[in-house]
Design a protein around this motif. Structure first.
Motif, PDB file in Angstrom:
ATOM      1  N   ASP A   1       0.821  -1.217   0.000  1.00 10.12           N
ATOM      2  CA  ASP A   1       0.000   0.000   0.000  1.00 10.12           C
ATOM      3  C   ASP A   1       0.852   1.264   0.000  1.00 10.12           C
ATOM      4  N   ARG A   2       2.170   1.090  -0.003  1.00  7.32           N
ATOM      5  CA  ARG A   2       3.128   2.202   0.027  1.00  7.32           C
ATOM      6  C   ARG A   2       2.957   3.084   1.262  1.00  7.32           C
ATOM      7  N   GLU A   3       2.698   2.428   2.388  1.00  8.18           N
ATOM      8  CA  GLU A   3       2.627   3.106   3.684  1.00  8.18           C
ATOM      9  C   GLU A   3       3.336   2.227   4.712  1.00  8.18           C
ATOM     10  N   PHE A   4       4.593   2.539   4.963  1.00  9.73           N
ATOM     11  CA  PHE A   4       5.365   1.694   5.869  1.00  9.73           C
ATOM     12  C   PHE A   4       6.559   2.450   6.429  1.00  9.73           C
ATOM     13  N   VAL A   5       7.167   1.843   7.442  1.00  5.43           N
ATOM     14  CA  VAL A   5       8.430   2.317   7.998  1.00  5.43           C
ATOM     15  C   VAL A   5       9.391   1.138   7.970  1.00  5.43           C
ATOM     16  N   ALA A   6      10.600   1.352   7.489  1.00  3.89           N
ATOM     17  CA  ALA A   6      11.645   0.337   7.495  1.00  3.89           C
ATOM     18  C   ALA A   6      12.706   0.771   8.499  1.00  3.89           C
ATOM     19  N   PHE A   7      13.100  -0.153   9.353  1.00  2.00           N
ATOM     20  CA  PHE A   7      14.085   0.124  10.398  1.00  2.00           C
ATOM     21  C   PHE A   7      15.334  -0.701  10.168  1.00  2.00           C
ATOM     22  N   SER A   8      16.482  -0.129  10.419  1.00  2.00           N
ATOM     23  CA  SER A   8      17.747  -0.848  10.452  1.00  2.00           C
ATOM     24  C   SER A   8      18.050  -1.092  11.931  1.00  2.00           C
ATOM     25  N   LEU A   9      18.172  -2.357  12.307  1.00  2.00           N
ATOM     26  CA  LEU A   9      18.325  -2.726  13.706  1.00  2.00           C
ATOM     27  C   LEU A   9      19.646  -3.461  13.914  1.00  2.00           C
ATOM     28  N   ARG A  10      20.456  -2.990  14.866  1.00  2.00           N
ATOM     29  CA  ARG A  10      21.726  -3.638  15.204  1.00  2.00           C
ATOM     30  C   ARG A  10      21.794  -3.794  16.712  1.00  2.00           C
ATOM     31  N   GLU A  11      21.939  -5.041  17.155  1.00  2.00           N
ATOM     32  CA  GLU A  11      22.041  -5.353  18.587  1.00  2.00           C
ATOM     33  C   GLU A  11      20.890  -4.721  19.373  1.00  2.00           C
ATOM     34  N   GLY A  12      19.683  -4.746  18.781  1.00  2.00           N
ATOM     35  CA  GLY A  12      18.501  -4.244  19.472  1.00  2.00           C
ATOM     36  C   GLY A  12      18.334  -2.737  19.455  1.00  2.00           C
ATOM     37  N   ARG A  13      19.195  -2.041  18.719  1.00  2.00           N
ATOM     38  CA  ARG A  13      19.107  -0.574  18.663  1.00  2.00           C
ATOM     39  C   ARG A  13      18.836  -0.125  17.227  1.00  2.00           C
ATOM     40  N   VAL A  14      17.940   0.853  17.078  1.00  2.00           N
ATOM     41  CA  VAL A  14      17.612   1.389  15.761  1.00  2.00           C
ATOM     42  C   VAL A  14      18.777   2.251  15.279  1.00  2.00           C
ATOM     43  N   GLN A  15      19.280   1.924  14.096  1.00  2.00           N
ATOM     44  CA  GLN A  15      20.393   2.661  13.500  1.00  2.00           C
ATOM     45  C   GLN A  15      19.907   3.642  12.430  1.00  2.00           C
ATOM     46  N   ALA A  16      18.793   3.289  11.779  1.00  2.00           N
ATOM     47  CA  ALA A  16      18.258   4.115  10.704  1.00  2.00           C
ATOM     48  C   ALA A  16      16.786   3.794  10.539  1.00  2.00           C
ATOM     49  N   ARG A  17      16.094   4.705   9.845  1.00  2.00           N
ATOM     50  CA  ARG A  17      14.704   4.446   9.528  1.00  2.00           C
ATOM     51  C   ARG A  17      14.359   5.146   8.227  1.00  2.00           C
ATOM     52  N   MET A  18      13.444   4.533   7.498  1.00  2.00           N
ATOM     53  CA  MET A  18      12.919   5.143   6.290  1.00  2.00           C
ATOM     54  C   MET A  18      11.403   5.068   6.388  1.00  2.00           C
ATOM     55  N   ALA A  19      10.756   6.202   6.308  1.00  2.00           N
ATOM     56  CA  ALA A  19       9.298   6.263   6.387  1.00  2.00           C
ATOM     57  C   ALA A  19       8.744   6.595   5.003  1.00  2.00           C
ATOM     58  N   VAL A  20       7.758   5.832   4.572  1.00  2.00           N
ATOM     59  CA  VAL A  20       7.117   6.060   3.280  1.00  2.00           C
ATOM     60  C   VAL A  20       5.637   6.330   3.524  1.00  2.00           C
ATOM     61  N   ASN A  21       5.206   7.538   3.219  1.00  2.00           N
ATOM     62  CA  ASN A  21       3.813   7.970   3.372  1.00  2.00           C
ATOM     63  C   ASN A  21       3.285   7.773   4.791  1.00  2.00           C
ATOM     64  N   THR A  22       4.156   7.875   5.774  1.00  2.00           N
ATOM     65  CA  THR A  22       3.777   7.799   7.190  1.00  2.00           C
ATOM     66  C   THR A  22       4.519   8.909   7.919  1.00  2.00           C
ATOM     67  N   TRP A  23       3.973  10.069   7.936  1.00  2.00           N
ATOM     68  CA  TRP A  23       4.680  11.235   8.468  1.00  2.00           C
ATOM     69  C   TRP A  23       4.228  11.666   9.849  1.00  2.00           C
ATOM     70  N   ASP A  24       3.151  11.104  10.365  1.00  2.00           N
ATOM     71  CA  ASP A  24       2.589  11.576  11.630  1.00  2.00           C
ATOM     72  C   ASP A  24       3.405  11.196  12.867  1.00  2.00           C
ATOM     73  N   ARG A  25       4.371  10.305  12.739  1.00  2.00           N
ATOM     74  CA  ARG A  25       5.150   9.869  13.899  1.00  2.00           C
ATOM     75  C   ARG A  25       6.644  10.073  13.699  1.00  2.00           C
ATOM     76  N   MET A  26       7.019  11.028  12.869  1.00  2.00           N
ATOM     77  CA  MET A  26       8.428  11.242  12.537  1.00  2.00           C
ATOM     78  C   MET A  26       9.265  11.572  13.767  1.00  2.00           C
ATOM     79  N   GLY A  27       8.730  12.353  14.688  1.00  2.00           N
ATOM     80  CA  GLY A  27       9.474  12.686  15.901  1.00  2.00           C
ATOM     81  C   GLY A  27       9.805  11.456  16.719  1.00  2.00           C
ATOM     82  N   GLU A  28       8.839  10.536  16.832  1.00  2.00           N
ATOM     83  CA  GLU A  28       9.072   9.290  17.572  1.00  2.00           C
ATOM     84  C   GLU A  28      10.159   8.461  16.897  1.00  2.00           C
ATOM     85  N   LEU A  29      10.134   8.433  15.569  1.00  5.20           N
ATOM     86  CA  LEU A  29      11.130   7.649  14.832  1.00  5.20           C
ATOM     87  C   LEU A  29      12.536   8.172  15.058  1.00  5.20           C
TER      88      LEU A  29
END
Length: 73
Positions: A25-53
């Motif tokens: 549906d082209r609405e998702f967030v992709a996370f890069s996870l290393r040792e349980g910690r978020v290293q990066a994120r890519m948000a596609v058509n999901t902008w309402d939680r950018m601060g949390e990301l």
């Protein structure tokens, strides 16, 4: 429908990729996870939680892949 995306961080190949939401549906967030910690994120058509990301990256707190998988669900 216009497409919007934003990427923050760095995703080396050895990091685990966790996707939350619906790529079909082209609405998702992709996370890069290393040792349980978020290293990066890519948000596609999901902008309402950018601060949390961004806060997930800055906090360096550990989080499970399962919890991230439910982030945009």
């Amino acid at each position: 429908m216009p497409h919007w995306h934003e990427y923050t961080g760095h995703h080396p190949p050895q990091d685990k990729l966790v996707i939350s939401g619906s790529p079909a549906d082209r609405e998702f967030v992709a996370f890069s996870l290393r040792e349980g910690r978020v290293q990066a994120r890519m948000a596609v058509n999901t902008w309402d939680r950018m601060g949390e990301l961004s806060a997930l990256i800055r906090s360096r707190d550990r989080i499970s892949g399962a919890a991230l998988g439910r982030f945009a669900a």
